[in-house]
Motif scaffolding. Structure first.
Motif, short mmCIF file in Angstrom:
data_model
loop_
_atom_site.label_atom_id
_atom_site.label_comp_id
_atom_site.label_asym_id
_atom_site.label_seq_id
_atom_site.Cartn_x
_atom_site.Cartn_y
_atom_site.Cartn_z
N MET A 51 51.62 33.88 -25.49
CA MET A 51 52.93 33.35 -25.87
C MET A 51 52.77 32.04 -26.63
O MET A 51 52.02 31.15 -26.20
N LEU A 52 53.41 31.93 -27.78
CA LEU A 52 53.37 30.74 -28.63
C LEU A 52 51.97 30.44 -29.16
O LEU A 52 51.73 29.36 -29.68
N GLY A 53 51.06 31.40 -28.99
CA GLY A 53 49.70 31.17 -29.45
C GLY A 53 48.85 30.34 -28.50
O GLY A 53 47.78 29.85 -28.88
N ILE A 54 49.30 30.17 -27.25
CA ILE A 54 48.55 29.41 -26.24
C ILE A 54 47.55 30.35 -25.56
O ILE A 54 47.89 31.47 -25.19
N HIS A 55 46.34 29.90 -25.37
CA HIS A 55 45.33 30.70 -24.68
C HIS A 55 44.61 29.84 -23.64
O HIS A 55 44.65 28.62 -23.67
N ASP A 56 43.96 30.51 -22.69
CA ASP A 56 43.20 29.85 -21.62
C ASP A 56 44.06 28.83 -20.87
O ASP A 56 43.61 27.70 -20.60
N LEU A 57 45.27 29.24 -20.51
CA LEU A 57 46.19 28.31 -19.85
C LEU A 57 45.65 27.85 -18.50
O LEU A 57 45.80 26.67 -18.14
N GLY A 58 45.01 28.76 -17.77
CA GLY A 58 44.44 28.38 -16.46
C GLY A 58 43.39 27.29 -16.60
O GLY A 58 43.36 26.33 -15.81
N LEU A 59 42.52 27.44 -17.61
CA LEU A 59 41.49 26.42 -17.85
C LEU A 59 42.14 25.10 -18.26
O LEU A 59 41.69 24.02 -17.86
N PHE A 60 43.21 25.19 -19.06
CA PHE A 60 43.91 23.97 -19.48
C PHE A 60 44.50 23.24 -18.26
O PHE A 60 44.37 22.02 -18.15
N ILE A 61 45.12 23.99 -17.35
CA ILE A 61 45.72 23.38 -16.16
C ILE A 61 44.65 22.73 -15.29
O ILE A 61 44.80 21.58 -14.84
N ALA A 62 43.54 23.45 -15.07
CA ALA A 62 42.47 22.91 -14.24
C ALA A 62 41.86 21.66 -14.88
O ALA A 62 41.62 20.65 -14.20
N SER A 63 41.63 21.71 -16.18
CA SER A 63 41.06 20.55 -16.88
C SER A 63 42.02 19.37 -16.83
O SER A 63 41.60 18.22 -16.62
N GLY A 64 43.31 19.66 -17.02
CA GLY A 64 44.32 18.60 -16.98
C GLY A 64 44.39 17.92 -15.63
O GLY A 64 44.52 16.69 -15.54
N LEU A 65 44.32 18.71 -14.55
CA LEU A 65 44.35 18.13 -13.21
C LEU A 65 43.16 17.21 -12.99
O LEU A 65 43.29 16.11 -12.44
N LEU A 66 41.97 17.66 -13.42
CA LEU A 66 40.78 16.83 -13.25
C LEU A 66 40.91 15.54 -14.06
O LEU A 66 40.53 14.46 -13.60
N LEU A 67 41.46 15.64 -15.26
CA LEU A 67 41.62 14.45 -16.09
C LEU A 67 42.66 13.49 -15.49
O LEU A 67 42.50 12.27 -15.54
N ASN A 68 43.72 14.05 -14.91
CA ASN A 68 44.73 13.20 -14.27
C ASN A 68 44.17 12.47 -13.05
O ASN A 68 44.65 11.38 -12.70
N LEU B 67 52.34 22.76 -23.95
CA LEU B 67 51.13 22.37 -23.23
C LEU B 67 51.22 20.93 -22.74
O LEU B 67 50.77 20.61 -21.63
N GLY B 68 51.81 20.06 -23.55
CA GLY B 68 51.99 18.68 -23.12
C GLY B 68 52.89 18.59 -21.91
O GLY B 68 52.65 17.79 -20.99
N ALA B 69 53.95 19.42 -21.88
CA ALA B 69 54.86 19.43 -20.74
C ALA B 69 54.15 19.93 -19.49
O ALA B 69 54.33 19.38 -18.38
N VAL B 70 53.32 20.97 -19.64
CA VAL B 70 52.54 21.48 -18.50
C VAL B 70 51.61 20.39 -17.97
O VAL B 70 51.51 20.16 -16.76
N PHE B 71 50.93 19.72 -18.89
CA PHE B 71 50.03 18.62 -18.50
C PHE B 71 50.79 17.53 -17.76
O PHE B 71 50.32 17.01 -16.75
N ASN B 72 51.98 17.19 -18.26
CA ASN B 72 52.75 16.10 -17.66
C ASN B 72 53.28 16.48 -16.29
O ASN B 72 53.30 15.66 -15.37
N VAL B 73 53.73 17.73 -16.12
CA VAL B 73 54.20 18.18 -14.81
C VAL B 73 53.08 18.11 -13.79
O VAL B 73 53.25 17.61 -12.66
N ASN B 74 51.90 18.61 -14.17
CA ASN B 74 50.75 18.52 -13.27
C ASN B 74 50.41 17.07 -12.97
O ASN B 74 50.07 16.73 -11.82
N GLY B 75 50.50 16.23 -13.99
CA GLY B 75 50.22 14.82 -13.79
C GLY B 75 51.20 14.17 -12.83
O GLY B 75 50.82 13.36 -11.97
#
Length: 216
Positions: A1-18, A156-164
């Motif tokens: 959707m919207l050309g986003i891929h590897d969303l699970g990896l993005f969420i996991a990476s974002g959590l670690l970065l936060n 993706l920025g919104a997903v990152f921010n929600v996790n943050g």
């Protein structure tokens, strides 16, 4: 959707970065430990608002302009560094509230939640490295043939921010709980003053580090 891929990896990476310690985490911990969960939440929400600004700026290409202009980067960097130094000095030399009794040392004066929110917002939004991070990190999870790269970036920025925000509020809750367990004991006011001074010194160090940072 919207050309986003590897969303699970993005969420996991974002959590670690936060979870990586930095000025934002320190501000949340300091406000939560001294004033409780609501103060820590106000700081976290301010940080989240600052992150929204960075995400939108990166999606619209403003962060790319910042990355391309050494002068613009330096101006924002020095503003952010100056604000971190200002916060650090404020914590190091924070005045204590006056009380009628002379038997007990006065507690530190609480800050209004609006001011704490503003501190969180400015600490985040005046750090140009945050915007450059989004510019470098998020595109790896957007396909080259995405129908709307800007929209995918915002999602993706919104997903990152929600996790943050989830992590920041967990940090606020745990810091507030730790502060509540020791609050009211004879030695806690002295501990609180030294905690403020220690975090203030760290903010000074972060400010100096940001001032010396180079564009990457």
């Amino acid at each position: 959707m919207l050309g986003i891929h590897d969303l699970g990896l993005f969420i996991a990476s974002g959590l670690l970065l936060n979870m990586t310690p930095g000025p934002d985490s320190l501000l949340i911990m300091a406000r939560s430990a001294t004033q409780g969960f609501r103060a820590g939440s106000a700081a976290a929400l301010g940080i989240g608002a600052g992150t929204c600004v960075h995400v939108l700026a990166a999606a619209l290409g403003l962060s790319a302009l910042l990355a391309a202009s050494a002068a613009a980067f330096t101006v924002v960097k020095l503003l952010g560094a100056a604000y971190l130094v200002y916060l650090g000095i404020g914590m190091l030399f924070k005045r204590r509230a006056a009380v009628a009794s002379d038997d007990a040392p006065p507690p530190p004066a609480p800050l209004p939640l609006r001011r704490i929110f503003a501190q969180g917002f400015l600490t985040n939004v005046l750090n140009p490295k945050v915007g450059l991070f989004f510019l470098a990190f998020v595109p790896h999870f957007i396909s080259a043939d995405a129908p709307s790269k800007a929209m995918a970036f915002v999602v993706l920025g919104a997903v990152f921010n929600v996790n943050g925000m989830l992590w920041c509020h967990l940090l606020a809750w745990s810091s507030a709980a730790a502060g509540a367990r020791v609050r009211g004991r004879a030695w806690t006011q002295t501990l609180g003053r030294w905690l403020n001074r220690g975090i203030g010194a760290l903010f000074l160090a972060f400010g100096v580090r940001l001032a010396m940072a180079e564009m990457t």
